[in-house]
Scaffold this active site. Structure first.
Site, PDB file in Angstrom:
ATOM      1  CD  GLU A 133      -4.709   1.357  -2.921  1.00 13.69           C
ATOM      2  OE1 GLU A 133      -5.396   2.387  -3.015  1.00 13.69           O
ATOM      3  OE2 GLU A 133      -4.464   0.800  -1.834  1.00 13.69           O
ATOM      4  CG  ASP A 173      -1.794   1.215   1.307  1.00  7.58           C
ATOM      5  OD1 ASP A 173      -2.321   1.633   0.258  1.00  7.58           O
ATOM      6  OD2 ASP A 173      -1.950   1.773   2.413  1.00  7.58           O
ATOM      7  CG  ASP A 208      -0.989   3.184   6.221  1.00  4.51           C
ATOM      8  OD1 ASP A 208      -1.573   3.633   5.219  1.00  4.51           O
ATOM      9  OD2 ASP A 208      -0.794   3.852   7.254  1.00  4.51           O
TER      10      ASP A 208
END
Length: 174
Positions: free
Chosen positions: A67, A8, A139
């Site tokens: 991502e 992420d 996160d």
């Protein structure tokens, strides 16, 4: 057996999550965050790169999922996020890892069942799916969700290809 590293990305906090897959068994390996102090952007990007490179060295993943950038209201933030993604991707490709990219919506849909899920829903489902004793930091949970999304996507593709070949074989027999 495969080991999936999910990322992420962020220019200040980059979450990472690692899962191991063996047959039908999915196991939590580790997760955490690469936290970067208030330095200039070039130094932050270097720290993201070296942090991801160290995680790869330590856990020896076989696949890398990250991502995708989404268009934020603030173009400057989106640009910095894209640069952090690039630093992480370069660390992966420098270690000959295949790179897979997923949108935030795909990740949430895969893990929670709805593309509009919030962070607490993602944390809850990651904790449940991986049978964790405690909820990971947001996160890190997002990074684990990226890894799980990659796994679910691969499994769906395998199932679909199996169904397609059954359909073709069925048509050939007629």
């Amino acid at each position: 057996m495969k080991i999936i590293l999910g990322i992420d990305p962020g220019s200040r906090i980059t979450g990472y999550g690692i899962i191991r897959v063996s047959g039908n068994k999915t196991e939590y390996v580790g997760s955490g965050c690469i936290r970067v102090q208030d330095e200039n952007l070039a130094s932050r990007l270097h720290n993201v790169y070296t942090g991801v490179k160290e995680i790869i060295r330590q856990f020896q993943p076989t696949e890398f999922a990250i991502e995708q950038v989404f268009m934020a209201k603030n173009a400057d933030s989106a640009l910095k996020l894209g640069q952090a993604r690039g630093a992480a991707i370069v660390a992966a490709t420098g270690n000959a890892l295949p790179v897979f990219e997923y949108s935030a919506r795909q990740i949430k849909q895969s893990v929670v069942g709805t593309g509009g899920a919030d962070k607490t829903q993602v944390q809850h489902m990651v904790t449940h799916l991986l049978k964790l004793g405690k909820t990971p930091q947001a996160d890190a949970a997002d990074a684990l969700a990226v890894a799980l999304c990659h796994l679910h996507t691969e499994q769906s593709m395998i199932r679909m290809s199996g169904q397609a070949s059954k359909t073709v074989r069925g048509r050939l027999r007629k």
